[in-house]
Design a protein around this motif. Structure first.
Motif, PDB file in Angstrom:
ATOM      1  N   LEU A   1       0.836  -1.206   0.000  1.00  0.00           N
ATOM      2  CA  LEU A   1       0.000   0.000   0.000  1.00  0.00           C
ATOM      3  C   LEU A   1       0.869   1.255   0.000  1.00  0.00           C
ATOM      4  O   LEU A   1       0.597   2.216  -0.740  1.00  0.00           O
ATOM      5  CB  LEU A   1      -0.926  -0.012   1.213  1.00  0.00           C
ATOM      6  N   CYS A   2       1.910   1.257   0.819  1.00  0.00           N
ATOM      7  CA  CYS A   2       2.803   2.422   0.865  1.00  0.00           C
ATOM      8  C   CYS A   2       3.533   2.610  -0.456  1.00  0.00           C
ATOM      9  O   CYS A   2       3.725   3.749  -0.919  1.00  0.00           O
ATOM     10  CB  CYS A   2       3.806   2.264   2.002  1.00  0.00           C
ATOM     11  N   ALA A   3       3.956   1.500  -1.084  1.00  0.00           N
ATOM     12  CA  ALA A   3       4.696   1.608  -2.340  1.00  0.00           C
ATOM     13  C   ALA A   3       3.801   2.104  -3.470  1.00  0.00           C
ATOM     14  O   ALA A   3       4.212   2.975  -4.262  1.00  0.00           O
ATOM     15  CB  ALA A   3       5.307   0.263  -2.705  1.00  0.00           C
ATOM     16  N   THR A   4       2.597   1.574  -3.573  1.00  0.00           N
ATOM     17  CA  THR A   4       1.720   1.988  -4.661  1.00  0.00           C
ATOM     18  C   THR A   4       1.383   3.474  -4.578  1.00  0.00           C
ATOM     19  O   THR A   4       1.281   4.159  -5.601  1.00  0.00           O
ATOM     20  CB  THR A   4       0.419   1.170  -4.640  1.00  0.00           C
ATOM     21  N   LEU A   5       1.222   3.967  -3.356  1.00  0.00           N
ATOM     22  CA  LEU A   5       0.938   5.397  -3.184  1.00  0.00           C
ATOM     23  C   LEU A   5       2.213   6.230  -3.273  1.00  0.00           C
ATOM     24  O   LEU A   5       2.251   7.265  -3.948  1.00  0.00           O
ATOM     25  CB  LEU A   5       0.261   5.630  -1.831  1.00  0.00           C
ATOM     26  N   GLY A   6       3.267   5.793  -2.587  1.00  0.00           N
ATOM     27  CA  GLY A   6       4.481   6.597  -2.487  1.00  0.00           C
ATOM     28  C   GLY A   6       5.245   6.717  -3.777  1.00  0.00           C
ATOM     29  O   GLY A   6       5.960   7.706  -3.986  1.00  0.00           O
ATOM     30  N   PHE A   7       5.140   5.732  -4.676  1.00  0.00           N
ATOM     31  CA  PHE A   7       5.800   5.816  -5.972  1.00  0.00           C
ATOM     32  C   PHE A   7       4.951   6.526  -7.016  1.00  0.00           C
ATOM     33  O   PHE A   7       5.392   6.724  -8.145  1.00  0.00           O
ATOM     34  CB  PHE A   7       6.151   4.416  -6.483  1.00  0.00           C
ATOM     35  N   GLY A   8       3.711   6.865  -6.630  1.00  0.00           N
ATOM     36  CA  GLY A   8       2.845   7.570  -7.571  1.00  0.00           C
ATOM     37  C   GLY A   8       2.166   6.672  -8.571  1.00  0.00           C
ATOM     38  O   GLY A   8       1.662   7.145  -9.591  1.00  0.00           O
TER      39      GLY A   8
END
Length: 458
Positions: free
Chosen positions: A329-336
């Motif tokens: 979840l953090c990666a999908t949001l944080g990488f845009g």
């Protein structure tokens, strides 16, 4: 029937890819028999899945043969100075062994033994072909959907507090360490799924049968059904629609002095620094290269499936499943790559798919039908609200945001409650019919077989 439908689907994708001048999933997979594979790790993960149907001795032979074949390929490529650019130097051996087991099953095995081996090979080949199928789907979305709906989703995302912009800043502030951890988790989602699936399938070789329901089954159905919504609701993601759109490292280097220019198709170069306006969204013409693969977030869907299927595993796997979900979840949001609206849609999508598969196994009982219908209704309501009510959602976030989260939570609760009822419900075991007791002769008398009359003993 299932095999015929799968083959027809792959053939159709092959023709579609050829129409756009690129090889399809069948050609790409066949090419890896000789050429350097795109993902050697995925091929060995597929081999590991296939080996659940083998005995311990056969597994050692299979792994040794795969490694030996890869070493042979490595020596040949070194001798002829072959270029492996764009591919891995290993992985062909895993594919060769998998195909070899299929040939062995057809030529040397019969009956249930052949069926079991072919099921294991089919599972491995489906995992291998899944990556190629996804690439073809993404190509089709970029070629057939010339406009995207990112502005609608970005405006609707105001109701959730614009999580992509928030987490994007946090990932940027975390530096290379946080970025590399999230990148590893994001890129190895399939490996995590294989580890969880291997635990579920650990008894296949001993019991000579597959369990009724397992993680790989859910994984494949998500990958088959999910891309259809990319065609219905095309979205490219904030890094492309509102950022540089180059590599995902742009999420970290956005403020560097040598910042790359704005992508020519982006609405503005504002991700993750400045929030987009919350009014007047409209369809946006985009390039013919970037995949429209955001709605719903299938990475979130797959991570949710891993989380669900590790709940009855040992503690280490449970912790790993939880960590993989949160980090994804953090990666999908944080990488845009995704908006917050994509993520909650992905969670509802997964729970609905999972409920449908379990309900199918149980004969579509009323509880399963209600849960599938409710999950489908919530998922449909999400898509309709993102498309037709984004401005209202952005202007009234105190109402729209809690409603979105409450709807998601209600599906989670419904799934947890229904599956708990299923686990408690026992299937009655049929009792054997009483058999008449045999007639025994009285002491001191003889009776003829099949006769009730007796005569005195001499």
């Amino acid at each position: 029937m299932t095999a015929a439908v799968t083959l027809g689907f792959l053939v159709a994708l092959e023709f579609a890819a050829r129409h756009y001048g690129t090889p399809g999933p069948i050609s790409l997979q066949a090419r890896e028999v000789i050429h350097a594979p795109k993902s050697g790790g995925l091929l060995y993960a597929a081999l590991a899945l296939m080996m659940v149907v083998l005995t311990r001795r056969e597994r050692f032979i299979a792994v040794g043969a795969a490694i030996g074949i890869d070493l042979g390929f490595l020596l040949v490529r070194w001798a002829v100075d072959a270029d492996t650019a764009g591919g891995h130097p290993f992985g062909n051996g895993a594919l060769w062994v998998t195909l070899g087991v299929a040939v062995l099953a057809v030529t040397r095995r019969t009956g249930p033994e052949r069926v079991l081996l072919l099921k294991g090979v089919g599972l491995a080949l489906l995992l291998m072909a899944g990556r190629k199928t996804g690439d073809t789907w993404l190509l089709i979305t970029s070629k057939t959907r010339t406009t995207v709906l990112d502005q609608y989703v970005a405006v609707a995302d105001h109701a959730l507090g614009d999580p992509s912009w928030l987490v994007g800043r946090l990932v940027t502030a975390s530096g290379a360490v946080g970025y590399n951890v999230l990148d590893f988790v994001y890129g190895n989602l399939a490996v995590a799924a294989v580890v969880a699936a291997l635990y579920q399938l650990r008894h296949v070789a001993a019991e000579r049968r597959f369990p009724r329901h397992h993680l790989v089954r859910t994984f494949l159905v998500i990958g088959l059904v999910g891309p259809a919504f990319y065609m219905i609701f095309p979205v490219v993601g904030p890094i492309f629609a509102y950022g540089t759109g180059t590599e995902h490292w742009a999420a970290v280097s956005l403020w560097a002095p040598d910042m790359p220019p704005t992508a020519p198709w982006a609405a503005a170069d504002i991700w993750p620094r400045t929030l987009p306006p919350a009014d007047a969204p409209q369809p946006m013409t985009f390039d013919g290269i970037t995949p429209r693969n955001c709605m719903p977030s299938l990475h979130t869907a797959w991570a949710t499936a891993i989380f669900i299927h590790t709940r009855k595993s040992p503690r280490l796997l449970r912790y790993a499943g939880t960590f993989w979900l949160i980090a994804t979840l953090c990666a999908t949001l944080g990488f845009g790559w995704h908006y917050g609206a994509d993520l909650i849609a992905g969670v509802v999508f997964t729970l609905t798919i999972e409920a449908a598969l379990r309900a199918y196994d149980r004969g579509w009982d009323p509880a399963g039908l209600r849960l599938v219908a409710y999950g489908t209704a919530v998922f449909t309501a999400f898509l309709l609200s993102y498309r037709w009510l984004p401005v209202q959602m952005a202007h009234y976030p105190w109402l729209a945001g809690p409603l979105l989260l409450a709807a998601t939570a209600s599906v989670v609760y419904g799934y947890a409650r229904t599956t708990e009822q299923w686990s408690r419900r026992t299937v009655p075991v049929p009792r054997p019919e009483p058999q008449p007791e045999p007639i025994r002769p009285m002491p001191g008398r003889l009776s003829a077989p099949g006769s009730r009359r007796s005569t005195p003993a001499p």
